[in-house]
Design a protein around this motif. Structure first.
Motif, PDB file in Angstrom:
ATOM      1  N   TYR A  13       4.469   3.535   2.101  1.00  0.00           N
ATOM      2  CA  TYR A  13       3.109   3.184   2.537  1.00  0.00           C
ATOM      3  C   TYR A  13       2.222   2.918   1.334  1.00  0.00           C
ATOM      4  N   LEU A  54      -2.920  -3.694   3.652  1.00  0.00           N
ATOM      5  CA  LEU A  54      -3.100  -2.334   4.185  1.00  0.00           C
ATOM      6  C   LEU A  54      -2.515  -2.249   5.591  1.00  0.00           C
ATOM      7  N   THR A  55      -2.800  -3.289   6.387  1.00  0.00           N
ATOM      8  CA  THR A  55      -2.284  -3.276   7.755  1.00  0.00           C
ATOM      9  C   THR A  55      -0.763  -3.218   7.733  1.00  0.00           C
ATOM     10  N   ALA A 114       1.095  -1.968   5.469  1.00  0.00           N
ATOM     11  CA  ALA A 114       1.495  -0.623   5.060  1.00  0.00           C
ATOM     12  C   ALA A 114       1.415   0.331   6.240  1.00  0.00           C
ATOM     13  N   LYS A 115       0.283   0.251   6.963  1.00  0.00           N
ATOM     14  CA  LYS A 115       0.106   1.141   8.110  1.00  0.00           C
ATOM     15  C   LYS A 115       1.209   0.909   9.130  1.00  0.00           C
ATOM     16  N   PHE A 126       4.346   2.519   8.081  1.00  0.00           N
ATOM     17  CA  PHE A 126       4.335   3.978   8.218  1.00  0.00           C
ATOM     18  C   PHE A 126       4.471   4.391   9.679  1.00  0.00           C
ATOM     19  N   VAL A 127       3.681   3.725  10.545  1.00  0.00           N
ATOM     20  CA  VAL A 127       3.682   4.156  11.947  1.00  0.00           C
ATOM     21  C   VAL A 127       5.039   3.898  12.579  1.00  0.00           C
ATOM     22  N   VAL A 129       2.655  10.595  16.473  1.00  0.00           N
ATOM     23  CA  VAL A 129       2.714   9.202  16.008  1.00  0.00           C
ATOM     24  C   VAL A 129       1.340   8.558  16.136  1.00  0.00           C
ATOM     25  N   ALA A 161      -0.992   9.668  13.510  1.00  0.00           N
ATOM     26  CA  ALA A 161      -0.814   8.998  12.217  1.00  0.00           C
ATOM     27  C   ALA A 161      -1.527   7.649  12.239  1.00  0.00           C
ATOM     28  N   TRP A 162      -1.336   6.939  13.343  1.00  0.00           N
ATOM     29  CA  TRP A 162      -1.976   5.629  13.484  1.00  0.00           C
ATOM     30  C   TRP A 162      -3.481   5.777  13.308  1.00  0.00           C
ATOM     31  N   LEU A 214      -4.656   6.949   9.735  1.00  0.00           N
ATOM     32  CA  LEU A 214      -4.503   5.928   8.690  1.00  0.00           C
ATOM     33  C   LEU A 214      -5.542   4.835   8.877  1.00  0.00           C
ATOM     34  N   GLN A 271      -8.142   3.783   6.080  1.00  0.00           N
ATOM     35  CA  GLN A 271      -8.245   2.425   5.548  1.00  0.00           C
ATOM     36  C   GLN A 271      -9.630   1.859   5.794  1.00  0.00           C
ATOM     37  N   GLN A 313     -11.554   3.175   3.091  1.00  0.00           N
ATOM     38  CA  GLN A 313     -11.073   2.559   1.851  1.00  0.00           C
ATOM     39  C   GLN A 313     -11.713   1.192   1.638  1.00  0.00           C
TER      40      GLN A 313
END
Lengths: 382, 562, 93, 424
Positions: free
Chosen positions: B126, B139-140, B142-143, B146-147, D374, D377-378, D381, D385, D388
């Motif tokens: 990620y 970034l999207t 990466a997300k 990860f998901v 899950v 996490a979505w 993040l 972001q 960020q």
């Protein structure tokens, strides 16, 4: 009894004070007299007649009443020259004291009258339209109720069982429980606040004492009273929701509390200690609210005017909040234990309906109190 | 020089030391056998306890060596590749962190420890995919990576739960010894193996969870080479190989595994045929190659899978780094149709890239040939159909590889950017990898002349046929949305979830719950309001009320004495 | 049928008349008089059941009430110029 | 006796704060309290220095030891980072006293009294220091919680009349008829479910968190919400085990739905505080699920998760959007990791144990709660972001905040690697 004598003396002095022309000392004289009277309740020298008897319980009541009046009087900042009013107040207090100690039905009647008639006058001393209206209402409804009570006594003597019921109704009127509470809000709102405080503390407690003492003579009105009491809790709680007048608001909260006390009264002598405790705690709460807050000079009756009080005058705001929370029955303040006793006792007797209604009522009224408190924290619209 | 690159140099040195360690461990394992290094007692709850140690055996040390070796080369390469990036230091510490978690993953002596590494590398992936964080689409991506990995990890962790319930432990040693008592086709076992495999589909980009891998190309190219080609994505292969003891006892699951692998291989190869982005081509090719490995595992053949994993690590890393050097040379250009004729400008890159390409398309004598050969044989034993499918996939592989090579290096230059050869710090690792990619096959040479001949002829045919189309004319047959699973997933999963979120938020929360709660409030205050009319204020009314109630009570009293 | 019973009946009737008067009439003074009537009805009953002390006290109290009441009414009349109770309805709710 | 001192210390501190009006004093007081707490818990033998008056109504259990240490440290952290006026800090200390009381109480009456004592200062915090439509929000908060309190009161009165005692020990030894157990269960569910909060009693929470000042939000989410789960652990589980066991599947189903519900809503929420608030509803529900699995492991996981969630959510609320320095982004990311339960954070241990406990009941519940992980996490993040790539806010982290954040985050990871501290 000595207390009553002391009070009577002080009353008479106050009555004639203006004529004697030592008016400016009167305030101290009266306050001192009240304290002496309170002390006198401890003196062993008692004599009972067939008219009254100051037994253990009634002495406790007496101390409560005199003590509360003394504190109220000392906290009262409304300096006014008319010491006859103080005299009337004291006479009314005498009536209240006698109500807790009667042992003959005639004494009950007289005590009620001694207590009420000065108040009819005092209610009107505001000399405003509201004040006079309050006085008139109190007078007419009061004397009407007295007449009914008397009629009940008469029927009682005529050995007609319905008599005692009428007496109970008359007392309920003085206590101010639904459905005989209609006069309470109007009179409280109209009268000058120092007398409102007196009514909502001393008169109410005296009436409760009288009621319980009367029932102790062996009349059984449990179900009726419990019904009345539960309705009072609900009505008092709900009607306080939308009030803008502080005194009227206190009137409704008083009605709700009267409901709680009448439950204990109805349960009977077995719970007399709880009743005394409740009465004391209720009196204490109202005393704080009225004494440390309501009797302050700059207070006009409007709740909206209290916005942001917390940021303006911390002291009285905190006092008010504490009193309110206690009345609302929030632990660890004493009010909680009082309500808890009522709930526990009534659940113990299997009155689950009462408990349910009581819980709903106290839910609503807690909300009402805290809504009131929240007002103190809202900044007024500049 | 040193001052500018200190971060990269330190990081590379660390990894190099690790590599030496791995060699030592490798050596010791092959002389004195497997050994363990206990770390800590992690936690113990009501009977069940998890201790954490490192297990060195032939499998883990093989992985250990490969990972650290490739990682070292890529670190060195990155020094050159990231030379102009302001956040180099951060980049290198992410890379090191990744290596750390990867090592944890392969060396842990229990499944939970493996899971720690498993999620850890996901985290680093990620971080590195979204390394250039000023671009929101990165970034999207990466997300998304990860998901989707988390979805797989959910399968993994559920598998662990069932494992706990069945064996009461997650230590390799205990589980693999206890599993012998379990009868074959035991439902718990099937559940465990299947759920673990769900984890594999996430991490190793198998159907249906592979779509994150192509997007992961948003990261810097060395990352793609290290994480998304050589090491992390092979974690799944390692995990199945590690727990083969369980899988052997669950043949049905093995069949599923094999067919998922085959399907993934096909899909990956087909999509790769139509990509225009050079890294995307390589990404889909990685998906497809992973499919090969999984298929081989499904066929019950662990060794060919691992073999192919190693060779693939070499040549795919080589290809990515080569592509990286091309992109670097082209000043960040990734579109193959803007390249062309680069073999003049970057001869070295071209030659090593060619080696990688040949290895990938399985041309003897390069390593890819032997490993793929082994896999095909293994699958042939399991199921002929799968075997022929994979043959077809290999042909497709050869085709897209040829297409890529021709488009990038042959024909005429199609853009005005003047490409230049990369610095030595980048090309040296390329050469090393090229040597490995070429020679690694001889680690295990099983020559079969038919295969050998067949392959050579086939490849010659393919290269001959595709040359005019792509090298000469450079026909533009790009179709980046070709066979896009993403659209389907968005339509079927993502959008519904978001929509339901908004629906619940507006409907259940606001309309139902709030209105119910508020309704009570309204009721109460309404009651309070309406009861006020009781107090009309008129004395007459009050008198009437009192009298009425007195009457009522009297009547009630006479009827029913209280 | 002892004689007291008749007095009792009479008293009840008088009392009811008083109540009705209180309920129906709007003039404060009349209302006050009706209350007095009620009290006297009670007196009648009490006399019949020979409770003389009571009677005296009730008379006294009634006198007090009347005096207070009349004073109050006088004041109200001076202030508002009316003695109609239906005009006093400001305090409510 | 020592516990009495423990409870009264914060109150004295509150008075002192009001008198001296010094932030340093507040910090000093809460530090002293923290040390005192640590002493009491670590070295019970040192309590001999207090006159030993036996107070059966107050006692420490392992669980309450963990909780009072957590409380004192959290309050210290909150006071260090608080920029609110002294009245607020006094209320804060008052709530701390009440929390200590609840955690030490061994009789229903004390428990209820302290329980209510948390409510009133909280109410004043909202009306006094809140933002936006604070009166409305405060009143809604109050209505929800009062309903809960009165349900609790009713239950306690019932218990009192049936055992003629308030002592938990007497209550727990009593065996109640099935039907009554069901009613007790319902009452307690309402009381504790509102506090936690569980769906569908959760609607007071997001607005309240959003309206409060930052320190208030940290207090509510980090400590006050733990009252609910503590009540479940200490009152509900020992009191009505049979009813809970009988209706376990129903309860777990409701809670699992709630977990998914909250996670999905979190996707639709906007605004830092609201998102974190909604996610912490999901975490709270999951924590409850662990306890309601009624398996030792699940309950254990619940307890770990109390600590994990408390640390994580406090850190998160402390990092509401600031100047995006690298330190800030890094610490925020680490807190996010803590809240999505990445391995090596204490949250992972908690969630793993909870899932294990649930799977002992049925794998379905584990699956559902896992799905929420899950989704979590979505959500987190996305949140990270957004911060960020959002535009800068002028506020930057103060040194104190940096210190506290470092402490919190390192606690999250240290406990994740050596969790045995918070395992009973």
């Amino acid at each position: 009894m000595t207390a009553v004598l002391v009070l009577a003396g002080v009353g008479i002095i106050a009555m004639v004070s203006d004529a004697m022309g030592f008016g400016r000392w009167m305030r101290w004289v009266v306050g001192f007299g009240l304290i002496v009277a309170f002390a006198a309740t401890f003196c062993p020298w008692e004599f009972a007649t067939h008219m009254w008897e100051f037994d253990h319980v009634s002495l406790i009541w007496t101390r409560m009443l005199i003590g509360f009046s003394a504190v109220l009087y000392s906290l009262d900042t409304h300096e006014e020259g008319h010491y006859q009013r103080d005299a009337l107040l004291i006479f009314s207090l005498i009536g209240a004291v006698l109500m807790t100690a009667f042992s003959h039905i005639l004494m009950l009647f007289l005590a009620i009258e001694i207590m009420s008639i000065p108040l009819y006058v005092l209610a009107g001393t505001g000399d405003t339209h509201h004040s006079l209206e309050a006085s008139l209402k109190y007078f007419i409804l009061g004397s009407f109720a007295t007449a009914i009570l008397l009629f009940g006594i008469a029927l009682g003597f005529a050995a007609i069982p319905a008599g005692s019921l009428l007496v109970v109704i008359g007392l309920c009127f003085k206590v101010g429980v639904v459905p005989f509470h209609l006069w309470v809000p109007d009179v409280y709102q109209g009268s000058p606040i120092r007398f409102t405080a007196f009514m909502s503390i001393v008169v109410k407690l005296a009436a409760i004492a009288g009621l319980s003492r009367f029932l102790a003579l062996g009349f059984e009105y449990g179900p009726l009273l419990i019904g009345i009491a539960t309705i009072s809790m609900i009505i008092g709680a709900f009607l306080a929701l939308h009030q803008s007048s502080f005194k009227r608001w206190m009137a409704y909260s008083g009605i709700a509390h009267a409901g709680f006390m009448v439950v204990l009264v109805a349960i009977g002598e077995s719970v007399l200690p709880s009743l005394l405790l409740y009465a004391f705690i209720y009196g204490l709460g109202s005393l704080v609210v009225f004494g440390f807050f309501g009797l302050q000079k700059d207070f006009n009756d409007d709740i909206e005017a209290l916005k942001g009080l917390f940021f303006r005058q911390k002291g009285s705001a905190v006092a008010l909040i504490l009193g309110m929370l206690s009345l609302a029955g929030i632990p660890p303040l004493p009010g909680f234990f009082a309500k808890f006793l009522v709930l526990a006792h009534s659940w113990n007797l299997g009155l689950s309906g009462v408990v349910t209604i009581a819980i709903i009522a106290s839910l609503v009224s807690t909300f009402v109190y805290l809504k009131f408190i929240a007002v103190l924290f809202t900044q007024p619209k500049a | 020089m040193i001052k500018k690159h200190w971060a990269g140099i330190v990081a590379s040195l660390v990894v190099f030391l690790l590599f030496l360690t791995s060699l030592a461990a490798f050596n010791r394992v092959h002389t004195t056998g497997a050994f363990e290094v206990p770390l800590l007692n992690w936690f113990a709850v009501s009977g069940m306890s998890v201790t954490w140690g490192l297990l060195f055996d032939s499998l883990s040390t093989l992985m250990f060596t490969m990972i650290t070796g490739v990682a070292f080369l890529i670190h060195v390469y990155s020094i050159g590749y990231m030379a102009d990036d302001d956040n180099r230091a951060r980049f290198f510490w992410y890379l090191n962190l990744f290596v750390f978690f990867m090592v944890i993953l392969v060396l842990s002596d229990n499944f939970l420890g493996m899971f720690v590494g498993w999620e850890g590398v996901g985290l680093c992936s990620y971080l590195l995919i979204g390394f250039w964080s000023n671009n929101r689409s990165y970034l999207t991506a990466a997300k998304k990576a990860f998901v989707m990995n988390r979805i797989g990890d959910l399968g993994f962790i559920l598998g662990l739960l069932v494992m706990f319930l069945t064996f009461g432990s997650v230590q390799f040693s205990e589980v693999f010894s206890l599993v012998q008592q379990v009868p074959a086709n035991d439902i718990a076992l099937i559940l465990i193996t299947f759920l673990l495999f769900v984890g594999v589909t996430g991490k190793s980009a198998q159907l249906p969870l592979f779509t994150w891998l192509p997007d992961a190309m948003a990261g810097p190219t060395p990352v793609s080479a290290l994480i998304h080609a050589a090491t992390m994505v092979t974690a799944g292969i390692y995990m199945i190989a590690r727990s083969s003891a369980l899988y052997e006892l669950a043949p049905q699951v093995l069949t599923i595994v094999m067919w998922v692998g085959v399907a993934t291989a096909v899909v990956g190869a087909v999509i790769a045929l139509r990509q225009s982005d050079i890294k995307k081509v390589l990404a889909y090719s990685t998906v497809s190659q992973l499919g090969f490995m999984v298929a081989s595992l499904g066929a019950g053949a662990t060794f060919p899978a691992l073999f192919h994993m190693v060779t693939h690590a070499f040549f795919k890393a080589l290809l990515f780094l080569g592509a990286g050097s091309v992109i670097h040379g082209m000043g960040g250009e990734q579109d193959m149709y803007k390249m062309g004729g680069l073999k003049r400008d970057m001869p070295l890159t071209f030659s090593v890239f060619l080696v990688g390409a040949l290895a990938l398309s399985g041309c003897p004598p390069f390593s890819g040939f032997f490993s793929k050969d082994a896999i095909l044989l293994a699958v042939h034993h399991a199921s002929p159909i799968a075997f022929y499918t994979l043959i077809g996939v290999s042909i497709l592989t050869a085709i897209y590889v040829a297409r890529m090579v021709f488009l990038v290096f042959f024909g005429s230059q199609r853009s005005d950017t003047h490409a230049h050869e990369s610095p030595a710090v980048m090309t040296v690792p390329l050469v090393v990898l090229a040597v490995l990619a070429a020679g690694a096959g001889f680690y295990h040479p099983e020559l079969e002349l038919i295969m050998l001949g067949g392959t050579v002829i086939l490849l010659a045919l393919i290269w001959g046929l595709t040359y005019p189309r792509y090298a000469v004319k450079a026909v533009d047959d790009r179709c980046d949305q070709f066979l896009s699973f993403d659209l389907v997933y968005h339509a079927l999963i993502v959008t519904p979830i978001l929509a339901s979120g908004r629906l619940i938020h507006s409907f259940f929360d606001r309309d139902i719950i709030d209105n119910t709660a508020g309704g009570f409030g309204e009721l109460i205050s309404g009651l309070g309001q309406s009861l006020r009319s009781l107090h009309s204020g008129s004395i007459g009314f009050y008198l009437w009320m009192i009298t009425a109630y007195v009457a009522v009570f009297l009547i009630g009293f006479s009827i029913w004495p209280f | 049928m002892n004689p007291e019973f008749h007095y009792l009946i009479l008293g009840c009737i008088l009392f009811s008349i008083g109540v009705l008067g209180v309920l129906i009439r709007r003039n404060v003074i009349i209302v006050l008089m009706c209350v007095e009537l009620m009290l006297n009805a009670v007196n009648l009953i009490l006399v019949s059941v020979c409770e003389p002390i009571f009677v005296f006290f009730i008379m006294m109290v009634a006198a007090v009430e009347v005096s207070v009441g009349l004073a109050l009414i006088a004041r109200i009349y001076r202030k508002f110029g009316t003695t109609d109770i239906s005009t006093f309805g400001q305090l409510k709710g | 006796m020592a516990l009495l001192v423990l409870i009264s210390l914060p109150l004295l501190g509150a008075l002192g704060v009001l008198v001296f009006k010094s932030r340093l004093f507040a910090v000093a007081v809460s530090t002293i309290i923290a040390f005192f707490t640590a002493t009491i818990v670590m070295r019970p033998d040192l309590l001999m220095m207090f006159p030993s008056i036996s107070l059966p109504s107050l006692a420490l259990t392992p669980l309450s030891s963990i909780l009072i240490i957590l409380t004192s440290l959290m309050v210290l952290a909150i006071i260090m980072t608080s920029e609110d006026s002294f009245g607020f800090i006094a209320l804060l200390l008052g709530i701390q006293a009440a929390l200590f009381g609840v955690f030490c109480a061994r009789t229903g009456l004390l428990f209820y009294i302290f329980w209510e004592m948390t409510l009133i200062p909280a109410f004043f915090m909202i009306v006094g220091w809140g933002s936006g439509d604070k009166l409305k929000i405060a009143i809604r908060f109050l209505l929800y919680n009062l309903v809960g309190s009165f349900a609790l009161l009713a239950v306690f009165i019932y218990l009192f009349l049936n055992t003629h005692s308030f002592a938990f020990s007497d209550w727990m030894t009593m065996v109640f008829p099935q039907s009554h157990q069901l009613w007790l269960l319902v009452g307690l569910m309402i009381a504790f479910g509102i506090k936690l909060p569980l769906v569908p009693f959760h609607r007071w929470q997001p607005d309240t968190y959003e309206c409060l000042p930052r320190s208030g939000t940290m207090l509510f989410s980090g400590l006050l919400s733990k009252l609910g789960i503590y009540g479940i652990l200490v009152v509900m589980v020992p009191l009505v085990p049979h009813a809970m066991l009988i209706h376990r599947s129903l309860i777990l189903t409701i809670i699992s739905i709630g977990v998914i519900y909250a996670s999905v809503v979190a996707l639709a929420e906007t605004g830092f505080k609201r998102v974190v608030a909604t996610v912490s509803i999901a975490h709270g529900s999951m924590l409850a699920a662990g306890v309601f699995s009624l398996t030792p492991i699940g309950i254990q996981g619940g307890i770990v998760q109390i600590v994990a969630h408390s640390l994580g959510v406090t850190a998160l609320f402390l990092c509401e959007p600031r100047v995006r320095s690298r330190f800030y982004l890094g610490i925020l990311f680490l807190s996010v990791l803590g809240s999505i339960g990445l391995p090596l954070t204490v949250g992972f241990i908690g969630e793993f144990l909870i899932l294990l406990g649930l799977s002992q009941v049925s794998l379905i519940y584990a699956l559902v709660c896992g799905v929420s992980i899950v989704l979590g996490a979505w959500v987190m993040l996305t949140l990270y972001q957004n911060v960020q790539s959002s535009s800068d806010t002028p506020i930057r982290l103060t040194d104190d905040e940096e210190t506290v954040l470092i402490a919190l985050v390192s606690a999250i990871f240290i406990l994740g690697i050596f969790p045995s501290v918070v395992l009973l």
